[in-house]
Design a protein around this motif. Structure first.
Motif, PDB file in Angstrom:
ATOM      1  N   SER A 243       0.796  -1.229   0.000  1.00  0.00           N
ATOM      2  CA  SER A 243       0.000   0.000   0.000  1.00  0.00           C
ATOM      3  C   SER A 243       0.827   1.276   0.000  1.00  0.00           C
ATOM      4  O   SER A 243       0.341   2.320  -0.442  1.00  0.00           O
ATOM      5  N   VAL A 244       2.065   1.224   0.493  1.00  0.00           N
ATOM      6  CA  VAL A 244       2.847   2.455   0.649  1.00  0.00           C
ATOM      7  C   VAL A 244       4.104   2.431  -0.202  1.00  0.00           C
ATOM      8  O   VAL A 244       4.346   3.333  -1.005  1.00  0.00           O
ATOM      9  N   PHE A 245       4.926   1.411  -0.047  1.00  0.00           N
ATOM     10  CA  PHE A 245       6.233   1.377  -0.690  1.00  0.00           C
ATOM     11  C   PHE A 245       6.140   0.616  -2.005  1.00  0.00           C
ATOM     12  O   PHE A 245       6.324  -0.591  -2.054  1.00  0.00           O
ATOM     13  N   ARG A 246       5.826   1.335  -3.070  1.00  0.00           N
ATOM     14  CA  ARG A 246       5.661   0.722  -4.381  1.00  0.00           C
ATOM     15  C   ARG A 246       7.013   0.330  -4.977  1.00  0.00           C
ATOM     16  O   ARG A 246       8.014   1.008  -4.765  1.00  0.00           O
ATOM     17  N   SER A 247       7.009  -0.739  -5.748  1.00  0.00           N
ATOM     18  CA  SER A 247       8.220  -1.136  -6.468  1.00  0.00           C
ATOM     19  C   SER A 247       8.468  -0.154  -7.605  1.00  0.00           C
ATOM     20  O   SER A 247       7.557   0.215  -8.338  1.00  0.00           O
ATOM     21  N   ASP A 248       9.724   0.293  -7.734  1.00  0.00           N
ATOM     22  CA  ASP A 248      10.057   1.312  -8.726  1.00  0.00           C
ATOM     23  C   ASP A 248      11.408   0.977  -9.346  1.00  0.00           C
ATOM     24  O   ASP A 248      12.414   0.947  -8.642  1.00  0.00           O
ATOM     25  N   PRO A 249      11.467   0.706 -10.651  1.00  0.00           N
ATOM     26  CA  PRO A 249      12.757   0.370 -11.273  1.00  0.00           C
ATOM     27  C   PRO A 249      13.717   1.539 -11.334  1.00  0.00           C
ATOM     28  O   PRO A 249      14.918   1.352 -11.485  1.00  0.00           O
ATOM     29  N   GLY A 250      13.193   2.782 -11.230  1.00  0.00           N
ATOM     30  CA  GLY A 250      14.051   3.949 -11.189  1.00  0.00           C
ATOM     31  C   GLY A 250      14.836   4.159 -12.468  1.00  0.00           C
ATOM     32  O   GLY A 250      14.352   3.942 -13.577  1.00  0.00           O
ATOM     33  N   TYR A 251      16.093   4.601 -12.294  1.00  0.00           N
ATOM     34  CA  TYR A 251      16.947   4.978 -13.423  1.00  0.00           C
ATOM     35  C   TYR A 251      17.164   3.840 -14.412  1.00  0.00           C
ATOM     36  O   TYR A 251      17.333   4.079 -15.607  1.00  0.00           O
ATOM     37  N   ARG A 622      15.622  11.355  -7.645  1.00  0.00           N
ATOM     38  CA  ARG A 622      14.878  11.050  -6.418  1.00  0.00           C
ATOM     39  C   ARG A 622      14.049   9.780  -6.585  1.00  0.00           C
ATOM     40  O   ARG A 622      13.890   9.007  -5.639  1.00  0.00           O
ATOM     41  N   GLN A 623      13.532   9.584  -7.799  1.00  0.00           N
ATOM     42  CA  GLN A 623      12.805   8.350  -8.071  1.00  0.00           C
ATOM     43  C   GLN A 623      13.745   7.153  -7.977  1.00  0.00           C
ATOM     44  O   GLN A 623      13.398   6.106  -7.437  1.00  0.00           O
ATOM     45  N   GLY A 624      14.964   7.315  -8.500  1.00  0.00           N
ATOM     46  CA  GLY A 624      15.933   6.234  -8.412  1.00  0.00           C
ATOM     47  C   GLY A 624      16.355   5.931  -6.986  1.00  0.00           C
ATOM     48  O   GLY A 624      16.733   4.801  -6.663  1.00  0.00           O
ATOM     49  N   LEU A 625      16.295   6.960  -6.116  1.00  0.00           N
ATOM     50  CA  LEU A 625      16.650   6.778  -4.709  1.00  0.00           C
ATOM     51  C   LEU A 625      15.423   6.565  -3.838  1.00  0.00           C
ATOM     52  O   LEU A 625      15.504   6.689  -2.612  1.00  0.00           O
ATOM     53  N   SER A 626      14.280   6.273  -4.471  1.00  0.00           N
ATOM     54  CA  SER A 626      13.035   6.174  -3.699  1.00  0.00           C
ATOM     55  C   SER A 626      13.123   5.100  -2.625  1.00  0.00           C
ATOM     56  O   SER A 626      12.597   5.270  -1.525  1.00  0.00           O
ATOM     57  N   GLU A 630      12.522   5.674   1.274  1.00  0.00           N
ATOM     58  CA  GLU A 630      11.522   4.935   2.047  1.00  0.00           C
ATOM     59  C   GLU A 630      12.149   4.288   3.278  1.00  0.00           C
ATOM     60  O   GLU A 630      11.555   4.285   4.365  1.00  0.00           O
ATOM     61  N   ILE A 631      13.352   3.731   3.111  1.00  0.00           N
ATOM     62  CA  ILE A 631      14.027   3.119   4.260  1.00  0.00           C
ATOM     63  C   ILE A 631      14.308   4.167   5.326  1.00  0.00           C
ATOM     64  O   ILE A 631      14.053   3.951   6.519  1.00  0.00           O
ATOM     65  N   ALA A 632      14.829   5.336   4.909  1.00  0.00           N
ATOM     66  CA  ALA A 632      15.139   6.395   5.866  1.00  0.00           C
ATOM     67  C   ALA A 632      13.875   6.883   6.579  1.00  0.00           C
ATOM     68  O   ALA A 632      13.871   7.109   7.799  1.00  0.00           O
ATOM     69  N   THR A 633      12.782   7.028   5.826  1.00  0.00           N
ATOM     70  CA  THR A 633      11.519   7.479   6.430  1.00  0.00           C
ATOM     71  C   THR A 633      10.984   6.442   7.407  1.00  0.00           C
ATOM     72  O   THR A 633      10.507   6.780   8.497  1.00  0.00           O
ATOM     73  N   LEU A 634      11.060   5.181   7.009  1.00  0.00           N
ATOM     74  CA  LEU A 634      10.552   4.115   7.875  1.00  0.00           C
ATOM     75  C   LEU A 634      11.342   4.042   9.175  1.00  0.00           C
ATOM     76  O   LEU A 634      10.775   3.811  10.253  1.00  0.00           O
ATOM     77  N   VAL A 635      12.656   4.241   9.096  1.00  0.00           N
ATOM     78  CA  VAL A 635      13.477   4.225  10.312  1.00  0.00           C
ATOM     79  C   VAL A 635      13.072   5.368  11.238  1.00  0.00           C
ATOM     80  O   VAL A 635      12.965   5.193  12.460  1.00  0.00           O
ATOM     81  N   LEU A 636      12.803   6.547  10.663  1.00  0.00           N
ATOM     82  CA  LEU A 636      12.405   7.686  11.492  1.00  0.00           C
ATOM     83  C   LEU A 636      11.063   7.423  12.172  1.00  0.00           C
ATOM     84  O   LEU A 636      10.885   7.704  13.366  1.00  0.00           O
TER      85      LEU A 636
END
Length: 751
Positions: A243-251, A622-626, A630-636
């Motif tokens: 629901s929150v952390f979508r898979s994103d292939p990025g760059y 930023r999309q490539g580092l999404s 997400e990891i940094a936000t989840l830790v906070l």
């Protein structure tokens, strides 16, 4: 020995429909030559399909652009914009997991006509007889004669693995440190109930329980708690991933038809359950000292001497752990996870000493300026009965802020490095003219050069430069090769130079025969400045290394050439973008209008200012580092929740003590304020200690990111961010604790 040959044409394209656009890989092949076992092409094996002029799209792609079967969609290839018919859409039962890939399928002849590549293909898939594979491979190498690549059919998977490695390493680094923080959260949560388990052990021993019986009871306790907690954690993690952390292939989607399929392997599940059970066991078995020390007590033990010895041992061990972390930082930053473990151990070893000093400082200040509530809090903080819980609370806060500061800081350093890079790449020209589509963010799609003479004659244009770039397979890497125009102000981004002189490199690049190479590529092929190497371009060409740079934001690496060398190596001079410099005093919008009129309404080229292109590339980075974001936000978030729950639990466990204090005449207001003072001191001390160690962790992770990924990382210390994270966690946790604290202070008095 050859059973069959399948010609394939692959072209980057952009689909535009009623509800949006989607970058795709246009794949053209001859359906009559496809084996029945190829599920992706099985529906197109009939001979009459080879002459159809229509596309087949996976259902998610068709939905993204808003078209259905037998409807039209616009396809942009280079500067060409064509309306095509969607013949059919493909679902999972028909093409399996390929339904998640951004591709479009067409008969070979139609794909060649759409892209203007009549008579050309990108590759040939050759199927050899099982007993003749070696002979066929040898014959193909002889036939290729160094002009073509002969690779296994799944070679793209190898290229993608190398391309994804830096991002995976960065995510693995962040995930490993996050897992370490979560593991310590779990242990500290178990330590909060350590005094209850010690009471249980004493009760069991008084009633005749053997040591083995006590250990079995504790292990059963850990098994039940760890299993339930791990199951809840896995369920919550699965819900978040959906629901929150979508898979994103990025760059990587710029060069590979990468989809967004969600894959969870059994190793991840097993690791999560194992870590949860281990944390429960460590936390529960920390009370085993009671088995050894009870009922025997040494009346001759000197408490002051024991505390002095313990402090010396903690300080010595903490200093040793810090030394190991420093050695890893200086000598082997790629081992940052191990360095983070030793840094966390150093934090935990120094924590009791630092916490004791801060509590003493608070006691000294409150004796001069404090109130009844602060005096009560100081007494409770210095009480030996609450010492273990106080250390557990402070340790939770310290580890929480450590994880937040180190991960957030390293993420910020990486993002700032990429922002600086894209700013230097984008501002080399006032205006960019290039084919549309998200897949062309690196300007690798060539187009017809017919507009060049017209653009040069426009009144508001000072100069027009041809920018050229493409992807090139070099070993197991799909490199980004770029050739800025000869009049470019900064063909080499100054901040990206890792080794070599910028002025010498610019001079060498201008004279030709030299190339600027990414450091990771040079290390892989043992290249040094001045050394010759052969670039496996369409026309293999020998260059010398002029300087070494970062990967310029493209994970597999990059190479910078001058325009003449690029044309010589590729055998083609078609541009992939126009770099336009405006005449002094010409407004950008006026120039944009003139360029658009010169290109014509039928052109699929888009016009971007330097600021617009910079914004697009920053958004893509930023999309490539999404995933890291997400990891940094989840830790906070986990940090705030862990602190709040830990403090709330401790406050609720204090109700019997609060009831006795009430019986001695303390009011609810004094007790509530005393609880708040305790929370402020413990949280403030723990968060401050965690922030200090987190800054060191930020440096460690930043060096590791620069070392293992090759990305441009700014090695800075975010003291302000550390202070902000520490203050945020402390304030939010204390605010949340105020509610259970008020209820706990309302307990009825009793003795």
């Amino acid at each position: 020995g050859v059973e069959g040959v399948l010609p394939v044409l692959e072209i980057q394209a952009n689909l535009r429909g009623p509800s949006g656009q989607q970058a795709v890989d246009l794949i053209g092949t001859d359906p009559r030559l496809v084996r029945e076992s190829s599920p992706f092409l099985r529906r197109f094996r009939n001979p009459h399909v080879a002459n159809q002029q229509a596309l087949a799209l996976p259902t998610p792609v068709a939905n993204a652009v808003g078209v259905q079967a037998l409807e039209s969609v616009e396809i942009q290839i280079g500067a060409r914009d064509t309306s095509v018919l969607v013949g059919t859409d493909l679902d999972s039962p028909e093409i399996g997991t390929l339904v998640h890939s951004p591709v479009a399928l067409a008969p070979l002849s139609y794909a060649q006509a759409l892209s203007g590549n009549q008579g050309r293909v990108s590759r040939l898939f050759v199927r050899a007889q099982p007993a003749m594979k070696r002979q066929v491979h040898t014959a193909l190498l002889r036939l290729a004669a160094g002009r073509l690549n002969v690779q296994p059919a799944d070679f793209d998977a190898s290229l993608f693995k190398v391309a994804a490695a830096p991002a995976n390493q960065g995510q693995g680094l962040f995930s490993g440190i996050s897992a370490l923080v979560g593991f310590m959260f779990a242990i500290n949560a178990m330590l909060l109930t350590g005094h209850l388990r010690r009471s249980l052990i004493r009760g069991l021993r008084v009633n005749g329980a053997t040591r083995s019986t006590v250990v079995k009871a504790l292990l059963l306790d850990a098994l039940i708690l760890g299993t339930i907690a791990s199951a809840l954690g896995l369920a919550l993690g699965d819900l978040l991933s959906l629901s929150v952390f979508r898979s994103d292939p990025g760059y990587l989607s710029l060069a590979f038809p990468v989809g967004s399929e969600r894959i969870i392997d059994w190793q991840s599940v097993a690791l999560a359950i194992g870590a949860g059970l281990l944390a429960a066991c460590v936390g529960v078995l920390s009370s085993l000292t009671e088995i050894v020390s009870w009922p025997i007590r040494s009346p001759l033990r000197n408490p002051k001497r024991s505390r002095a010895v313990r402090r010396m041992l903690l300080a010595t061990a903490g200093t040793a752990c810090l030394a190991v972390t420093t050695i890893i930082l200086l000598a082997s930053p790629q081992s940052a996870v191990l360095g983070s473990v030793t840094l966390v151990l150093a934090l935990l070893l120094f924590l009791p000493l630092l916490l004791e000093s801060m509590i003493a400082a608070f006691d000294h200040l409150q004796r001069r300026f404090g109130t009844g509530a602060s005096q009560t809090a100081a007494v409770e903080l210095r009480s030996p009965t609450t010492r273990s819980r106080s250390i557990a609370i402070a340790a939770t806060g310290a580890i929480a802020v450590f994880g937040s500061v180190s991960i957030q800081g390293a993420h910020s350093n990486l993002q700032h490095g990429l922002d600086r890079l894209v700013g230097q790449l984008s501002t080399t020209s006032d205006m960019w003219v290039l084919p549309a589509g998200e897949e062309n963010l690196l300007a690798t799609t060539p187009f017809n050069d017919s507009a060049y003479p017209v653009l040069r004659r426009l009144a508001g244009i000072a100069s027009v430069g041809r920018f050229r770039a493409s992807f090139l397979d070099y070993g197991d890497r799909k490199l980004w090769v770029l050739a800025p125009p000869s009049n470019a102000a900064r063909p080499i981004p100054p901040s990206q130079l890792v080794k070599g002189s910028l002025s010498i490199a610019l001079s060498r690049l201008h004279h030709g025969g030299w190339a600027v190479v990414s450091q990771a590529l040079a290390a892989e092929h043992d290249l040094h400045i001045g050394q010759r190497f052969t670039l496996p371009s369409p026309r293999p060409t020998t260059f010398r290394v002029a300087a070494l740079t970062t990967n310029l934001g493209w994970p597999p690496g990059a190479i910078i050439l001058n325009p003449a060398d690029y044309i010589r190596a590729w055998g083609a001079g078609g541009p992939t973008a126009y770099n336009i410099t405006l005449a002094p005093g010409t407004p950008f919008e006026q120039a944009r209008t003139e360029v658009r009129q010169a290109l014509g309404v039928s052109s699929a080229l888009v016009i971007q200012s330097a600021a617009e292109r910079d914004a697009l590339q920053r958004a893509a980075s930023r999309q490539g580092l999404s995933r890291l974001t997400e990891i940094a936000t989840l830790v906070l978030i986990a940090t705030v929740l862990a602190m709040s729950i830990a403090m709330g639990t401790m406050v609720w466990q204090r109700r019997p003590r609060l009831a006795r204090l009430k019986a001695q005449g303390f009011t609810r207001g004094i007790l509530w304020r005393a609880l708040l003072w305790e929370s402020v001191v413990l949280l403030g001390a723990g968060c401050l200690i965690g922030a200090i160690f987190g800054i060191y962790g930020q440096l460690l992770i930043s060096h590791a990111l620069a070392s293992v990924t090759g990305f441009p990382v700014i090695l800075a210390v975010g003291a302000l961010g550390a202070a902000a994270s520490s203050a945020l966690v402390s304030v939010v946790a204390v605010a949340i604790v105020a509610v259970p604290g008020h209820r706990a202070a309302s307990v009825k008095p009793y003795l």
